[in-house]
Design a protein around this motif. Structure first.
Motif, PDB file in Angstrom:
ATOM      1  N   TRP A 178     -24.744  -2.512   5.961  1.00 30.02           N
ATOM      2  CA  TRP A 178     -25.450  -2.434   7.242  1.00 30.02           C
ATOM      3  C   TRP A 178     -24.471  -2.519   8.411  1.00 30.02           C
ATOM      4  CZ3 TRP A 178     -28.948  -0.622   4.616  1.00 30.02           C
ATOM      5  CH2 TRP A 178     -29.482  -1.254   3.501  1.00 30.02           C
ATOM      6  N   THR A 179     -23.362  -3.223   8.220  1.00 37.77           N
ATOM      7  CA  THR A 179     -22.344  -3.263   9.268  1.00 37.77           C
ATOM      8  C   THR A 179     -21.733  -1.882   9.460  1.00 37.77           C
ATOM      9  OG1 THR A 179     -21.857  -5.557   8.656  1.00 37.77           O
ATOM     10  CG2 THR A 179     -20.251  -4.435  10.038  1.00 37.77           C
ATOM     11  N   PHE A 180     -21.490  -1.208   8.340  1.00 39.64           N
ATOM     12  CA  PHE A 180     -20.971   0.164   8.412  1.00 39.64           C
ATOM     13  C   PHE A 180     -21.968   1.100   9.095  1.00 39.64           C
ATOM     14  CE2 PHE A 180     -21.420   4.245   6.066  1.00 39.64           C
ATOM     15  CZ  PHE A 180     -20.367   4.918   6.658  1.00 39.64           C
ATOM     16  N   LEU A 181     -23.232   1.013   8.688  1.00 37.71           N
ATOM     17  CA  LEU A 181     -24.247   1.899   9.263  1.00 37.71           C
ATOM     18  C   LEU A 181     -24.471   1.625  10.750  1.00 37.71           C
ATOM     19  CD1 LEU A 181     -26.922   2.026   6.408  1.00 37.71           C
ATOM     20  CD2 LEU A 181     -25.356   3.843   7.119  1.00 37.71           C
ATOM     21  N   SER A 182     -24.241   0.381  11.183  1.00 37.96           N
ATOM     22  CA  SER A 182     -24.434   0.054  12.602  1.00 37.96           C
ATOM     23  C   SER A 182     -23.447   0.815  13.481  1.00 37.96           C
ATOM     24  CB  SER A 182     -24.271  -1.447  12.823  1.00 37.96           C
ATOM     25  OG  SER A 182     -22.912  -1.843  12.662  1.00 37.96           O
ATOM     26  N   LEU A 183     -22.321   1.234  12.896  1.00 34.92           N
ATOM     27  CA  LEU A 183     -21.332   1.998  13.646  1.00 34.92           C
ATOM     28  C   LEU A 183     -21.602   3.495  13.612  1.00 34.92           C
ATOM     29  CD1 LEU A 183     -18.199   0.090  12.310  1.00 34.92           C
ATOM     30  CD2 LEU A 183     -19.197  -0.139  14.590  1.00 34.92           C
ATOM     31  N   VAL A 184     -22.539   3.895  12.760  1.00 39.43           N
ATOM     32  CA  VAL A 184     -22.831   5.320  12.567  1.00 39.43           C
ATOM     33  C   VAL A 184     -24.111   5.729  13.288  1.00 39.43           C
ATOM     34  CG1 VAL A 184     -23.286   7.121  10.859  1.00 39.43           C
ATOM     35  CG2 VAL A 184     -21.629   5.316  10.360  1.00 39.43           C
ATOM     36  N   VAL A 185     -25.171   4.923  13.134  1.00 40.47           N
ATOM     37  CA  VAL A 185     -26.446   5.268  13.766  1.00 40.47           C
ATOM     38  C   VAL A 185     -26.419   4.869  15.238  1.00 40.47           C
ATOM     39  CG1 VAL A 185     -27.681   5.016  11.593  1.00 40.47           C
ATOM     40  CG2 VAL A 185     -27.517   3.066  13.135  1.00 40.47           C
ATOM     41  N   GLY A 193     -34.851   0.899  10.434  1.00 43.05           N
ATOM     42  CA  GLY A 193     -35.647   1.819   9.632  1.00 43.05           C
ATOM     43  C   GLY A 193     -34.941   2.215   8.347  1.00 43.05           C
ATOM     44  N   ILE A 194     -33.641   2.497   8.448  1.00 44.89           N
ATOM     45  CA  ILE A 194     -32.867   2.868   7.257  1.00 44.89           C
ATOM     46  C   ILE A 194     -32.794   1.711   6.268  1.00 44.89           C
ATOM     47  CG2 ILE A 194     -30.575   3.510   6.425  1.00 44.89           C
ATOM     48  CD1 ILE A 194     -30.190   5.035   9.073  1.00 44.89           C
ATOM     49  N   SER A 195     -32.537   0.515   6.790  1.00 37.63           N
ATOM     50  CA  SER A 195     -32.403  -0.651   5.908  1.00 37.63           C
ATOM     51  C   SER A 195     -33.715  -0.953   5.197  1.00 37.63           C
ATOM     52  CB  SER A 195     -31.937  -1.863   6.710  1.00 37.63           C
ATOM     53  OG  SER A 195     -32.879  -2.204   7.707  1.00 37.63           O
ATOM     54  N   MET A 196     -34.841  -0.835   5.908  1.00 39.72           N
ATOM     55  CA  MET A 196     -36.135  -1.073   5.278  1.00 39.72           C
ATOM     56  C   MET A 196     -36.441  -0.017   4.227  1.00 39.72           C
ATOM     57  SD  MET A 196     -37.688  -3.837   6.368  1.00 39.72           S
ATOM     58  CE  MET A 196     -36.060  -4.545   6.096  1.00 39.72           C
ATOM     59  N   MET A 197     -36.052   1.227   4.527  1.00 42.96           N
ATOM     60  CA  MET A 197     -36.292   2.319   3.589  1.00 42.96           C
ATOM     61  C   MET A 197     -35.504   2.119   2.289  1.00 42.96           C
ATOM     62  SD  MET A 197     -35.908   6.399   4.347  1.00 42.96           S
ATOM     63  CE  MET A 197     -34.128   6.271   4.603  1.00 42.96           C
ATOM     64  N   VAL A 198     -34.368   1.445   2.384  1.00 44.59           N
ATOM     65  CA  VAL A 198     -33.544   1.187   1.198  1.00 44.59           C
ATOM     66  C   VAL A 198     -33.966  -0.113   0.501  1.00 44.59           C
ATOM     67  CG1 VAL A 198     -31.203   0.684   0.397  1.00 44.59           C
ATOM     68  CG2 VAL A 198     -31.586   2.478   2.108  1.00 44.59           C
ATOM     69  N   LEU A 199     -34.155  -1.183   1.282  1.00 41.93           N
ATOM     70  CA  LEU A 199     -34.378  -2.503   0.698  1.00 41.93           C
ATOM     71  C   LEU A 199     -35.762  -2.669   0.078  1.00 41.93           C
ATOM     72  CD1 LEU A 199     -32.626  -4.779   3.345  1.00 41.93           C
ATOM     73  CD2 LEU A 199     -31.899  -4.378   0.990  1.00 41.93           C
ATOM     74  N   PHE A 200     -36.787  -2.106   0.692  1.00 41.64           N
ATOM     75  CA  PHE A 200     -38.127  -2.291   0.151  1.00 41.64           C
ATOM     76  C   PHE A 200     -38.272  -1.701  -1.249  1.00 41.64           C
ATOM     77  CE2 PHE A 200     -39.912  -3.953   4.092  1.00 41.64           C
ATOM     78  CZ  PHE A 200     -40.914  -4.764   3.596  1.00 41.64           C
ATOM     79  N   PRO A 201     -37.872  -0.452  -1.492  1.00 41.61           N
ATOM     80  CA  PRO A 201     -37.954   0.053  -2.871  1.00 41.61           C
ATOM     81  C   PRO A 201     -37.082  -0.734  -3.848  1.00 41.61           C
ATOM     82  CG  PRO A 201     -37.675   1.858  -1.317  1.00 41.61           C
ATOM     83  CD  PRO A 201     -37.443   0.600  -0.550  1.00 41.61           C
ATOM     84  N   LEU A 202     -35.887  -1.120  -3.407  1.00 40.51           N
ATOM     85  CA  LEU A 202     -34.992  -1.842  -4.312  1.00 40.51           C
ATOM     86  C   LEU A 202     -35.550  -3.211  -4.692  1.00 40.51           C
ATOM     87  CD1 LEU A 202     -31.399  -1.104  -2.930  1.00 40.51           C
ATOM     88  CD2 LEU A 202     -32.475  -0.191  -4.991  1.00 40.51           C
ATOM     89  N   THR A 203     -36.182  -3.899  -3.741  1.00 40.00           N
ATOM     90  CA  THR A 203     -36.679  -5.244  -4.036  1.00 40.00           C
ATOM     91  C   THR A 203     -37.998  -5.216  -4.808  1.00 40.00           C
ATOM     92  OG1 THR A 203     -37.658  -5.300  -1.809  1.00 40.00           O
ATOM     93  CG2 THR A 203     -35.529  -6.371  -2.110  1.00 40.00           C
ATOM     94  N   PHE A 204     -38.854  -4.259  -4.510  1.00 36.26           N
ATOM     95  CA  PHE A 204     -40.141  -4.227  -5.202  1.00 36.26           C
ATOM     96  C   PHE A 204     -40.049  -3.516  -6.554  1.00 36.26           C
ATOM     97  CE2 PHE A 204     -41.635  -5.441  -1.047  1.00 36.26           C
ATOM     98  CZ  PHE A 204     -42.715  -6.265  -1.335  1.00 36.26           C
ATOM     99  N   LEU A 205     -39.144  -2.557  -6.685  1.00 33.77           N
ATOM    100  CA  LEU A 205     -38.923  -1.905  -7.977  1.00 33.77           C
ATOM    101  C   LEU A 205     -37.803  -2.638  -8.706  1.00 33.77           C
ATOM    102  CD1 LEU A 205     -39.169   1.863  -6.952  1.00 33.77           C
ATOM    103  CD2 LEU A 205     -40.908   0.454  -8.076  1.00 33.77           C
ATOM    104  N   SER A 206     -38.046  -3.892  -9.009  1.00 30.22           N
ATOM    105  CA  SER A 206     -37.044  -4.744  -9.646  1.00 30.22           C
ATOM    106  C   SER A 206     -37.754  -5.793 -10.491  1.00 30.22           C
ATOM    107  CB  SER A 206     -36.181  -5.428  -8.576  1.00 30.22           C
ATOM    108  OG  SER A 206     -36.956  -6.365  -7.840  1.00 30.22           O
ATOM    109  N   SER A 207     -36.972  -6.749 -10.983  1.00 29.21           N
ATOM    110  CA  SER A 207     -37.545  -7.823 -11.804  1.00 29.21           C
ATOM    111  C   SER A 207     -37.890  -9.047 -10.963  1.00 29.21           C
ATOM    112  CB  SER A 207     -36.556  -8.222 -12.899  1.00 29.21           C
ATOM    113  OG  SER A 207     -35.342  -8.713 -12.329  1.00 29.21           O
TER     114      SER A 207
END
Length: 274
Positions: A178-185, A193-207
């Motif tokens: 996210w530190t890297f992306l903060s310099l890009v977006v 929005g990007i972080s939520m789009m990545v983290l929500f699927p990863l956390t809910f589609l897990s154990s």
């Protein structure tokens, strides 16, 4: 009124000092920026809302809404789900270092920092170190509430502490993305929005919430290689016993790989951003 240096001995002495203050070291500069981040929390304590209310809400909601349906007992499900929600809650707040950096860029503070003579990565490292404090606060709150509800780690306090340490290391490495992306977006809203789009699927589609063996075969193959699942299984193993060397080494390798890839990318864009 303008005062000439010749008429003011103290001013003349200050202007003709032969020795300039020494340049701050990497550690000192990092701690200075860490203190800056702590002061932000001091003056805007609402920033801690995400590490207090968020974990409490999720633990209570999933334990008492789904515990009986999934495990037949809220007590048994609490022992299973607490390590998972701990990983999920801490992983979700790793984005905040990137959000703060993006705000500094928009306000122009970022450009000012790059003109100062200190170790360049200090501005990022200091903020990331303070974020580790945020992660620790979230972990303590979660575990404390768990104990009040009846949670007991089968592997004792030592295993629980090792699990938290592993989670802190993984979260530190995840923060670099996210530190890297903060310099890009361009804006913090885009970053969130990007972080939520990545983290929500990863956390809910897990154990985090359920055993992966109950999932369809095609889904289980994805979930079992999900980094969040790898961390949850390792932390759960530390907490309740049964962690394997393979689980531990996999999490350490994944965490180190994130740092190796995204830390240099972050510093490159940090030094060359216009």
């Amino acid at each position: 009124m303008f005062i000439k240096p010749d008429n003011n001995p103290d001013l003349q002495k200050a202007l003709t000092l032969a020795h300039r203050p020494s340049r701050p070291g990497a550690l000192g500069a990092s701690f200075t920026f860490g203190w800056r981040a702590l002061l932000k929390i001091k003056y805007v304590p609402e920033q801690l809302f995400d590490v207090t209310a968020f974990p409490i809400m999720f633990l209570l909601m999933f334990t008492y809404l789904f515990g009986g349906a999934i495990s037949g007992s809220t007590g048994e499900y609490l022992d299973f789900v607490l390590p998972g929600i701990l990983v999920m809650s801490v992983s979700m707040i790793t984005m905040y270092t990137g959000l703060d950096l993006n705000k500094d860029i928009q306000k122009g503070i970022f450009d000012r920092f790059r003109t100062l003579p200190f170790w360049r990565p200090a501005a990022l490292v200091g903020a990331l170190l303070v974020d580790a404090v945020r992660y620790l606060i979230a972990s303590v709150i979660m575990i404390g509430l768990g104990y009040l509800l009846g949670f007991r780690p089968e592997n004792g306090i030592g295993g629980l502490a090792l699990g938290v340490l592993l989670l802190l290391f993984f979260s530190f490495s995840l923060s670099w993305i996210w530190t890297f992306l903060s310099l890009v977006v361009r804006t913090e809203k885009a970053l969130m929005g990007i972080s939520m789009m990545v983290l929500f699927p990863l956390t809910f589609l897990s154990s985090v919430f359920v055993d992966t063996s109950t999932m369809p075969n095609w889904l289980q193959k994805f979930v079992d290689v999900n980094p969040i699942t790898l961390v949850v299984n390792a932390v759960r193993g530390f907490v309740h016993g049964g962690v394997t060397g393979g689980q531990l080494s996999t999490v350490l390798i994944v965490s180190a790989a994130l740092i190796v890839v995204f830390a240099p990318l972050t510093m490159y864009f940090y030094n060359n951003k216009k």
